[in-house]
Design a protein around this motif. Structure first.
Motif, PDB file in Angstrom:
ATOM      1  N   LYS A   3      47.055  44.669  45.330  1.00 14.30           N
ATOM      2  CA  LYS A   3      47.033  44.415  43.897  1.00 14.30           C
ATOM      3  C   LYS A   3      45.953  43.371  43.654  1.00 14.30           C
ATOM      4  CE  LYS A   3      49.931  43.201  39.917  1.00 14.30           C
ATOM      5  NZ  LYS A   3      51.271  42.711  39.467  1.00 14.30           N
ATOM      6  N   ILE A   4      44.913  43.771  42.943  1.00 14.72           N
ATOM      7  CA  ILE A   4      43.706  42.943  42.823  1.00 14.72           C
ATOM      8  C   ILE A   4      43.452  42.606  41.364  1.00 14.72           C
ATOM      9  CG2 ILE A   4      41.242  42.804  43.333  1.00 14.72           C
ATOM     10  CD1 ILE A   4      41.673  45.065  45.394  1.00 14.72           C
ATOM     11  N   LEU A   5      43.157  41.340  41.089  1.00 16.48           N
ATOM     12  CA  LEU A   5      42.747  40.900  39.757  1.00 16.48           C
ATOM     13  C   LEU A   5      41.278  40.517  39.807  1.00 16.48           C
ATOM     14  CD1 LEU A   5      43.518  40.135  36.815  1.00 16.48           C
ATOM     15  CD2 LEU A   5      43.935  37.801  37.663  1.00 16.48           C
ATOM     16  N   GLY A  67      51.677  31.327  36.421  1.00 17.72           N
ATOM     17  CA  GLY A  67      52.410  32.514  36.809  1.00 17.72           C
ATOM     18  C   GLY A  67      51.606  33.789  36.723  1.00 17.72           C
ATOM     19  N   MET A  68      50.421  33.712  36.148  1.00 16.92           N
ATOM     20  CA  MET A  68      49.583  34.900  35.936  1.00 16.92           C
ATOM     21  C   MET A  68      49.210  35.578  37.264  1.00 16.92           C
ATOM     22  SD  MET A  68      47.671  36.675  33.685  1.00 16.92           S
ATOM     23  CE  MET A  68      46.558  38.019  34.027  1.00 16.92           C
ATOM     24  N   LEU A  69      49.091  34.811  38.322  1.00 19.07           N
ATOM     25  CA  LEU A  69      48.560  35.333  39.573  1.00 19.07           C
ATOM     26  C   LEU A  69      49.650  35.749  40.566  1.00 19.07           C
ATOM     27  CD1 LEU A  69      45.588  32.843  40.080  1.00 19.07           C
ATOM     28  CD2 LEU A  69      45.639  35.007  38.838  1.00 19.07           C
ATOM     29  N   GLU A  70      50.883  35.589  40.205  1.00 21.14           N
ATOM     30  CA  GLU A  70      51.970  35.985  41.099  1.00 21.14           C
ATOM     31  C   GLU A  70      51.932  37.491  41.346  1.00 21.14           C
ATOM     32  OE1 GLU A  70      55.717  34.695  39.629  1.00 21.14           O
ATOM     33  OE2 GLU A  70      55.217  32.554  39.763  1.00 21.14           O
ATOM     34  N   GLY A  71      52.057  37.870  42.591  1.00 16.55           N
ATOM     35  CA  GLY A  71      52.101  39.279  42.948  1.00 16.55           C
ATOM     36  C   GLY A  71      50.767  39.887  43.320  1.00 16.55           C
ATOM     37  N   TYR A  72      49.673  39.188  43.075  1.00 16.23           N
ATOM     38  CA  TYR A  72      48.365  39.717  43.457  1.00 16.23           C
ATOM     39  C   TYR A  72      48.081  39.418  44.931  1.00 16.23           C
ATOM     40  CZ  TYR A  72      47.289  40.603  38.559  1.00 16.23           C
ATOM     41  OH  TYR A  72      47.305  41.094  37.281  1.00 16.23           O
ATOM     42  N   THR A  73      47.518  40.379  45.619  1.00 17.06           N
ATOM     43  CA  THR A  73      47.087  40.137  46.989  1.00 17.06           C
ATOM     44  C   THR A  73      45.695  39.505  47.029  1.00 17.06           C
ATOM     45  OG1 THR A  73      46.279  42.421  47.095  1.00 17.06           O
ATOM     46  CG2 THR A  73      48.472  41.984  47.992  1.00 17.06           C
ATOM     47  N   ILE A 103      37.968  26.240  40.264  1.00 13.16           N
ATOM     48  CA  ILE A 103      38.773  25.437  41.183  1.00 13.16           C
ATOM     49  C   ILE A 103      40.247  25.506  40.795  1.00 13.16           C
ATOM     50  CG2 ILE A 103      39.224  23.086  41.992  1.00 13.16           C
ATOM     51  CD1 ILE A 103      36.156  22.587  41.517  1.00 13.16           C
ATOM     52  N   ARG A 104      40.505  25.382  39.507  1.00 12.90           N
ATOM     53  CA  ARG A 104      41.896  25.432  39.034  1.00 12.90           C
ATOM     54  C   ARG A 104      42.529  26.800  39.329  1.00 12.90           C
ATOM     55  NH1 ARG A 104      40.788  23.003  34.744  1.00 12.90           N
ATOM     56  NH2 ARG A 104      40.374  24.816  33.423  1.00 12.90           N
ATOM     57  N   ILE A 105      41.780  27.858  39.123  1.00  9.62           N
ATOM     58  CA  ILE A 105      42.298  29.208  39.398  1.00  9.62           C
ATOM     59  C   ILE A 105      42.572  29.380  40.886  1.00  9.62           C
ATOM     60  CG2 ILE A 105      41.674  31.654  39.411  1.00  9.62           C
ATOM     61  CD1 ILE A 105      40.124  31.081  36.783  1.00  9.62           C
TER      62      ILE A 105
END
Length: 349
Positions: A3-5, A67-73, A103-105
């Motif tokens: 799962k890629i963002l 929480g936006m990035l939860e679940g991304y590999t 950096i924050r991301i």
């Protein structure tokens, strides 16, 4: 399942990246996140580039929700104020977006369990670099706000704790056709000049060196990075991304375009001041680490792709440097029309 963002997917490079990832990983879930400054800047696209995505988020990278990035590999960070003229005009925003937000991301990604983080850095961190092609271990000399923001991010990511694999791809200068084409890049500019005026004017004396990489090859490198394991280069890696065969002097780029477009003349400013960006780059480390993801586009291929793409657009605009094909012009128009503030925050929702 991957799962890629892809953050910053609606720019010049993003369309090639989401297409490549979709084709190479048909079972992966692909999402995009973008502020949409350039969403309307479509160029000769047969279809909406974001059709490869399962979902498109709209938002400012400076305000990515917790929480936006939860679940991304994997997270790919492309979003940036993306060249020196924009960096000069919007210096503070360049630092906020390119460096502080990146950096924050990355820190957020590490907290939320992302396995691979890919940052689009730049070979411009080498600045004026005479002599041998620059390796990753050589001294850095960033000359612009854009280049300084890239190396500032790399330095911070090097100290990020945890086990997230981080890849800083120091890309060569981008070129080639895109569904959201930019003409504020050296090779793209030369092809546009040749097609619209049958004349290329080189503002420097032609001797500065530029390493080039086609956007399709940038996408190929990113495909490698979203799968890279820590034992292939280290948990945190900064690597020059490009090809040793694509280090070119500017005058040679102009001549190659002129040969491809009959009737084109080349004018070189032999008395120009020294260019603040001239560097050759050694891409041998990337070749060793990613043998299956090496650049495939030659200079001739990139020129041909631009000629075909611009012809498909019926491109004839000799005044293209004042058009929406120049990213600074798009941002300035947003500001002038009151759509965004001086800090490039949207005023219309």
């Amino acid at each position: 399942m991957m799962k890629i963002l892809v953050i910053g997917n609606m720019g010049y490079v993003g369309p090639a990246v989401v297409r490549e990832l979709s084709l190479k990983h048909p079972d992966a879930v692909l999402h995009g996140y973008d502020n949409a400054y350039f969403a309307h800047c479509l160029t000769g696209a047969d279809s909406f580039p974001e059709r490869y995505l399962a979902r498109q988020y709209l938002g400012d990278v400076r305000h990515l929700p917790e929480g936006m990035l939860e679940g991304y590999t994997a997270v790919v960070q492309l979003a940036a104020i993306s060249n020196d003229p924009m960096g000069s005009r919007f210096a503070e925003v360049t630092r906020e977006v390119n460096q502080e937000a990146s950096i924050r991301i990355a820190r957020q990604a590490a907290r939320e369990g992302v396995r691979q983080f890919v940052f689009a850095s730049s070979c411009s961190v080498y600045g004026v670099a005479s002599g041998e092609p620059r390796k990753e271990t050589d001294p850095l000399s960033p000359m612009t706000a854009y280049a300084m923001s890239k190396i500032g991010t790399e330095e911070a990511l090097a100290d990020l704790p945890g086990d997230m694999v981080i890849t800083n791809l120091r890309f060569a200068t981008a070129c080639g056709m895109s569904a959201r084409l930019r003409l504020d890049l050296v090779l793209n500019d030369f092809v546009a000049c040749a097609l619209s005026q049958r004349k290329i004017t080189v503002l420097s004396d032609g001797t500065p060196w530029r390493p080039l990489i086609d956007v399709t090859d940038m996408a190929r490198a990113i495909d490698w990075a979203v799968q890279r394991e820590a034992d292939n280069g280290g948990r945190v890696l900064s690597v020059n991304a490009g090809s040793n065969q694509r280090n070119h002097q500017v005058r040679d780029l102009a001549e190659a375009v002129a040969q491809a477009i009959p009737g084109t003349t080349v004018s070189i400013n032999e008395k120009a001041a020294v260019d603040s960006r001239s560097y050759r780059v050694d891409f041998s480390h990337f070749e060793r680490l990613a043998p299956g993801h090496q650049p495939q586009m030659t200079l001739r291929d990139s020129i041909h792709g631009l000629i075909v793409g611009l012809a498909k657009m019926n491109f004839v605009d000799a005044n293209f440097r004042n058009s929406s094909l120049i990213r600074l012009r798009v941002l300035q128009d947003h500001v002038d029309q009151g759509r965004v503030t001086e800090s490039l925050e949207w005023t219309e929702r």
